[in-house]
Design a protein around this motif. Sequence first.
Motif, short mmCIF file in Angstrom:
data_model
loop_
_atom_site.label_atom_id
_atom_site.label_comp_id
_atom_site.label_asym_id
_atom_site.label_seq_id
_atom_site.Cartn_x
_atom_site.Cartn_y
_atom_site.Cartn_z
N PRO A 291 0.82 -1.23 0.00
CA PRO A 291 0.00 0.00 0.00
C PRO A 291 0.84 1.26 0.00
O PRO A 291 0.46 2.25 -0.64
N LEU A 292 2.02 1.21 0.63
CA LEU A 292 2.87 2.41 0.64
C LEU A 292 3.37 2.73 -0.76
O LEU A 292 3.34 3.89 -1.20
N ALA A 293 3.79 1.66 -1.44
CA ALA A 293 4.27 1.88 -2.82
C ALA A 293 3.14 2.45 -3.67
O ALA A 293 3.34 3.40 -4.47
N ALA A 294 1.93 1.91 -3.50
CA ALA A 294 0.78 2.40 -4.26
C ALA A 294 0.50 3.86 -3.91
O ALA A 294 0.26 4.69 -4.81
N THR A 295 0.58 4.18 -2.62
CA THR A 295 0.35 5.57 -2.20
C THR A 295 1.31 6.51 -2.92
O THR A 295 0.92 7.55 -3.47
N ILE A 296 2.60 6.10 -2.93
CA ILE A 296 3.60 6.95 -3.58
C ILE A 296 3.27 7.13 -5.06
O ILE A 296 3.33 8.24 -5.60
N ASN A 297 2.86 6.04 -5.69
CA ASN A 297 2.50 6.13 -7.12
C ASN A 297 1.36 7.11 -7.34
O ASN A 297 1.41 7.97 -8.23
N TYR A 298 0.31 6.94 -6.51
CA TYR A 298 -0.84 7.84 -6.67
C TYR A 298 -0.45 9.29 -6.44
O TYR A 298 -0.83 10.19 -7.19
N ARG A 316 0.12 25.19 -4.05
CA ARG A 316 0.20 24.67 -2.67
C ARG A 316 -0.06 23.16 -2.63
O ARG A 316 0.56 22.43 -1.89
N ALA A 317 -1.02 22.75 -3.48
CA ALA A 317 -1.31 21.30 -3.53
C ALA A 317 -0.09 20.52 -4.01
O ALA A 317 0.23 19.45 -3.50
N ARG A 318 0.67 21.10 -5.00
CA ARG A 318 1.89 20.43 -5.51
C ARG A 318 2.90 20.26 -4.39
O ARG A 318 3.48 19.19 -4.21
N ALA A 319 3.05 21.37 -3.62
CA ALA A 319 4.02 21.28 -2.50
C ALA A 319 3.60 20.22 -1.50
O ALA A 319 4.42 19.41 -1.03
N ALA A 320 2.24 20.17 -1.23
CA ALA A 320 1.75 19.16 -0.27
C ALA A 320 1.98 17.75 -0.82
O ALA A 320 2.34 16.83 -0.08
N MET A 321 1.79 17.58 -2.14
CA MET A 321 2.00 16.27 -2.76
C MET A 321 3.47 15.83 -2.63
O MET A 321 3.75 14.66 -2.33
N ASP A 322 4.38 16.80 -2.87
CA ASP A 322 5.81 16.47 -2.72
C ASP A 322 6.10 15.98 -1.31
O ASP A 322 6.80 14.99 -1.12
N ALA A 324 3.94 14.72 0.83
CA ALA A 324 3.29 13.42 1.06
C ALA A 324 4.17 12.29 0.50
O ALA A 324 4.37 11.26 1.14
N SER A 325 4.72 12.55 -0.67
CA SER A 325 5.56 11.53 -1.30
C SER A 325 6.82 11.27 -0.45
O SER A 325 7.21 10.12 -0.22
N ARG A 326 7.44 12.40 0.03
CA ARG A 326 8.64 12.23 0.86
C ARG A 326 8.33 11.43 2.14
O ARG A 326 9.06 10.54 2.52
N GLN A 327 7.17 11.77 2.76
CA GLN A 327 6.82 11.08 4.01
C GLN A 327 6.55 9.59 3.76
O GLN A 327 6.92 8.73 4.57
N ALA A 328 5.91 9.30 2.62
CA ALA A 328 5.62 7.89 2.31
C ALA A 328 6.92 7.12 2.10
O ALA A 328 7.07 5.98 2.56
N LEU A 329 7.91 7.79 1.42
CA LEU A 329 9.21 7.13 1.22
C LEU A 329 9.90 6.89 2.56
O LEU A 329 10.50 5.84 2.79
N ARG A 330 9.76 7.90 3.45
CA ARG A 330 10.37 7.77 4.77
C ARG A 330 9.74 6.58 5.55
O ARG A 330 10.44 5.78 6.16
#
Length: 506
Positions: A291-298, A316-322, A324-330
């Motif tokens: 699910p984490l990998a899927a989250t990052i993909n989405y 702002r949404a782009r920054a939030a997405m970035d 979110a992606s970093r946190q999911a990788l972490r």
Amino acid sequence: MVGGQGVSSSKPFRSFWLAGRHRPLYGLMVAIASVLTVFLLRYALSDVFDDGALFLFFTPTILLAAMFGGIGPGLAAVGLSLIMVMVLEQLVLSREIGLLDFIAFLSVGIAIAWLGEAFLRASIASTTSAEALEEREAQLRTILETAFDAAVVINAEGVIISFNPAAERQFGYRLDEVLGRNVKCLMPEPYHSDHDHYLRRFLETGERRIIGTDRIVVGQKKDGSTFPMKLAVGETKTESWHYFTGFIRDLTEREESAARLEQAHGELARLSRLNEMGEMASMLAHELNQPLAATINYVQGCRILLRDIDNPNAERARAAMDEASRQALRAGDIIRHLREYVVRGGTQKFPESMHTLIEGAAGLALLGSRDQGVRTEFRYMASHDTVIADRVQIQQVLINLMRNALDAMRDTTRRELIVTTRNDGDMRNIVVDVADTGTGIAPETIERLFQPFVTTKSNGIGIGLSISRRIIGIHSGTISVFNNQDGGATFRFILPTLQQMGDSDG
Ligand code: ADP
């Protein structure tokens, strides 16, 4: 053991002998009676004896009185004898006795009284120490006879010279069957063959291995079954003899102290919790990865969709997405580390004797099993049993397997748990079999048995065997199971021995 019979049969005489307070009185009575008797005899036989050697008749009375009552009655006998000699001189002698004769008798009499006193003292001393010895022996006998632990005393040749009732109960031998036999009859292989050598080495070098500490080892009963036991050995030595006493507690007996049971259960629970937590973490990590990998993909997909929209909110949404992606990788990293830690990081491997590991595990797993009517047997056929292992983890596997075996035999009439070790592959592996006579395993579950959450028990979690497989895997080994031909199941694990590890290092 050490015969008190001869000593105790003379008890009435001894108590008279040692009647300290009345001794001088008895001595005086003996002095008077014996001197009077000699006087009367000598008087009656005055026709038979001539005038000589009058004093000689009285000397035994002095010795007798002194031996009974000490120097006082002895001197009284000397005095009385002198008087009686003077009376006899008047009554029956045809001549007068010279002063010198009296003086000589007096000196000899005093010396004899002194000798009698010395004899009396020596007898009292030896009787008292014999009595003290007998008393101590009786105390020791009572302690050994009522002790819950088995006590086996052997001499320097390893020959059994004492075997208490608890030992008879634990080993199934009667006292007369083992007295005089070598103690190795109570040990299975390899201890059976090695014991004489251990004993000889200890006597030669004084190097202590077991004396003064306690250890869990395996004992063998008369019926050939073997059981884990706690052994403590003490040594007693004088110039003329050398004994060893083994105190033995059968760890499969229920009558363990409540504290030990509690402690063992606590330890088991702690170990299981630790391993179960590890297993859970590892499984969670595995499950969450997808699910984490899927989250990052989405999230990255959304980021692409937002790329071309020129709007402050979109920015702002782009920054939030970035973010979110970093946190999911972490989160992924954390999980990866966790898995690595569970799989490898938590283990501490050292060279360990598999037989010692088995004995330690059996000590915990088999508590109370004798009460359930389970016959245990440990057959150590492996001559190379050193493995590089995390002690706690391998014991956890052994405990799991033994507890499962006990569970499986709860409702069967034949209850035998047999743990066997042997080497295969040119001594490079050790094969450990834990076999039972339980229900065996249904063919439909046998394939899935090592997967998590497979259980047939109402209170089971079904995680023990999956942990066992993981642990054996970490130790470069394999684990498998098969049903026995005559009922029950055998779990088998194979680990490389130190020899193989050494070869692969080189
Ligand atoms: P749990 O003991 O919690 O059920 P395990 O993973 O240790 O978890 O065991 C899984 C299942 O394997 C048990 O529920 C039991 O059905 C089966 N099993 C394990 N050992 C034996 C055995 N010696 N004989 C028969 N079945 C066994």
